[in-house]
Motif scaffolding. Structure first.
Motif, short mmCIF file in Angstrom:
data_model
loop_
_atom_site.label_atom_id
_atom_site.label_comp_id
_atom_site.label_asym_id
_atom_site.label_seq_id
_atom_site.Cartn_x
_atom_site.Cartn_y
_atom_site.Cartn_z
N GLU A 167 0.82 -1.21 0.00
CA GLU A 167 0.00 0.00 0.00
C GLU A 167 0.85 1.26 0.00
O GLU A 167 0.57 2.23 -0.72
N LYS A 168 1.92 1.28 0.78
CA LYS A 168 2.77 2.46 0.90
C LYS A 168 3.75 2.60 -0.27
O LYS A 168 4.17 3.72 -0.60
N ALA A 169 4.12 1.49 -0.87
CA ALA A 169 5.15 1.52 -1.92
C ALA A 169 4.72 0.69 -3.12
O ALA A 169 5.29 -0.36 -3.41
N PRO A 170 3.71 1.14 -3.87
CA PRO A 170 3.19 0.35 -4.98
C PRO A 170 3.93 0.54 -6.30
O PRO A 170 3.71 -0.23 -7.25
N LEU A 171 4.79 1.55 -6.40
CA LEU A 171 5.33 1.91 -7.71
C LEU A 171 6.19 0.82 -8.34
O LEU A 171 6.07 0.57 -9.55
N PRO A 172 7.08 0.13 -7.60
CA PRO A 172 7.83 -0.95 -8.24
C PRO A 172 6.92 -2.05 -8.79
O PRO A 172 7.19 -2.61 -9.86
N ALA A 173 5.83 -2.33 -8.08
CA ALA A 173 4.91 -3.36 -8.54
C ALA A 173 4.18 -2.93 -9.81
O ALA A 173 3.99 -3.72 -10.75
N LEU A 174 3.76 -1.67 -9.86
CA LEU A 174 3.07 -1.18 -11.05
C LEU A 174 4.02 -1.15 -12.25
O LEU A 174 3.61 -1.42 -13.39
N SER A 175 5.29 -0.84 -12.01
CA SER A 175 6.27 -0.89 -13.11
C SER A 175 6.52 -2.32 -13.56
O SER A 175 6.81 -2.57 -14.73
N LEU A 176 6.41 -3.27 -12.62
CA LEU A 176 6.58 -4.67 -13.00
C LEU A 176 5.55 -5.09 -14.04
O LEU A 176 5.83 -5.91 -14.91
N GLY A 177 4.36 -4.50 -13.96
CA GLY A 177 3.34 -4.81 -14.97
C GLY A 177 3.82 -4.51 -16.37
O GLY A 177 3.51 -5.25 -17.32
N GLU A 178 4.60 -3.45 -16.54
CA GLU A 178 5.14 -3.11 -17.86
C GLU A 178 6.10 -4.18 -18.35
O GLU A 178 6.16 -4.49 -19.55
N VAL A 179 6.87 -4.76 -17.43
CA VAL A 179 7.79 -5.83 -17.79
C VAL A 179 7.02 -7.09 -18.18
O VAL A 179 7.31 -7.74 -19.18
N LEU A 180 6.01 -7.43 -17.38
CA LEU A 180 5.23 -8.64 -17.65
C LEU A 180 4.51 -8.54 -19.00
O LEU A 180 4.37 -9.53 -19.71
N ALA A 181 4.08 -7.33 -19.34
CA ALA A 181 3.35 -7.15 -20.59
C ALA A 181 4.21 -7.38 -21.82
O ALA A 181 3.70 -7.63 -22.91
N THR A 182 5.53 -7.29 -21.66
CA THR A 182 6.44 -7.43 -22.80
C THR A 182 7.34 -8.66 -22.67
O THR A 182 8.38 -8.74 -23.31
N SER A 183 6.92 -9.62 -21.84
CA SER A 183 7.79 -10.77 -21.58
C SER A 183 7.16 -12.09 -21.97
O SER A 183 7.52 -13.14 -21.43
#
Length: 288
Positions: free
Chosen positions: A184-200
């Protein structure tokens, strides 16, 4: 020449292989360890959680039906893509958790290595979870592991990236699909991971990432009749919430992985892979 204006990143959810905003239109401020504003993250609603479950269920058949070798290849591809964005993730983790650049980079390296580690388990986990059982009769009796289905994952609050990878990878390598509620406090790395998953090469819907309030999203996911299991790692600090989620999960006999103290930098072992597997036992006559 005047200075350029900053182009700020708009973070979005990752659901069904796409990047929607929350259907509610809500956002919340994300700050670093010193209280400095970093970005606005989507504040997911119950409707977003339901949409994510629909996407995960839709993807389950194809993902669970893929060969274990193919799933391992895709997880390894995730590691390759992360390696190419190592500096970006190290910076995000450093800001999110108030770490030095060196410590943040070490966590990102460990997360990349963890994808590789679980990729290697993809075609081997059946060897430790399955068995040829002794029976008193002219039959073969074979037990083999199968994925549980759709798994809701409350990601660790204190480890925004390494902990996140440590709960996603073991669930999907065995054929499950997941709906993840980020730190909840630090979601940004997780949301950026979505960009990696979308192109992997990972099929859309296998991993769905929601940011927002754990106490707002946990309940609907725990009570959802089409969610087969739930990992409560991210609710560890709230005993009352854990109890409420376990009670809700019991309604459709979900598998529940209870929270406990975890050193995310340690060898993860096989527990989280085995936690979301069912055992199918088959009898077959000899000589047929």
């Amino acid at each position: 020449m005047s200075d350029r204006l900053s182009v700020l990143k708009t973070y979005k959810l990752y659901v069904g292989g796409k990047f929607p905003r929350s259907e509610s239109g809500r956002v919340y401020e994300v700050t670093d360890s010193k209280g400095n504003w970093l970005a606005n993250a989507p504040l997911s609603s119950r409707k977003d959680a339901r949409d994510a479950v629909v996407a995960a269920r839709k993807a389950f058949g194809g993902w669970s039906g893929a060969t274990a070798y193919n799933r391992g290849q895709i997880l390894y591809r995730v590691a390759e893509m992360l390696e190419g964005r190592r500096e970006q993730f190290a910076a995000e983790v450093a800001e999110a958790e108030g770490l030095s650049k060196a410590k943040a980079a070490a966590q990102v390296d460990a997360a990349i290595d963890r994808w590789v580690w679980y990729a290697g388990w993809s075609d081997k986990v059946a060897q430790i979870a399955g068995a040829a059982n002794p029976v008193a009769g002219p039959y073969f009796n074979l037990s083999s592991p199968e994925p549980t289905g759709v798994v809701a994952v409350l990601a660790p609050q204190e480890s925004s990236f390494l902990g996140l990878v440590s709960v996603i990878a073991p669930a999907i390598v065995t054929g499950n699909t997941v709906v993840v509620v980020t730190s909840e406090k630090a979601p940004l790395p997780a949301l950026s991971l979505g960009e990696v998953l979308a192109t992997s090469d990972l099929p859309g819907g296998v991993v769905n990432i929601l940011s927002g309030r754990v106490n707002e999203l946990g309940g609907p996911l725990a009570a959802h009749q089409d969610v087969n299991a739930i990992d409560l790692a991210g609710a560890a600090a709230d005993a009352e919430l854990v109890k409420a989620l376990e009670t809700a999960a019991a309604d459709n006999l979900k598998r529940v992985l209870r929270p406990r103290a975890v050193d995310w930098t340690a060898d993860p072992g096989t527990e989280r892979m085995l936690a979301f597997l069912e055992t199918k036992t088959v009898w077959h006559p000899m000589g047929v």
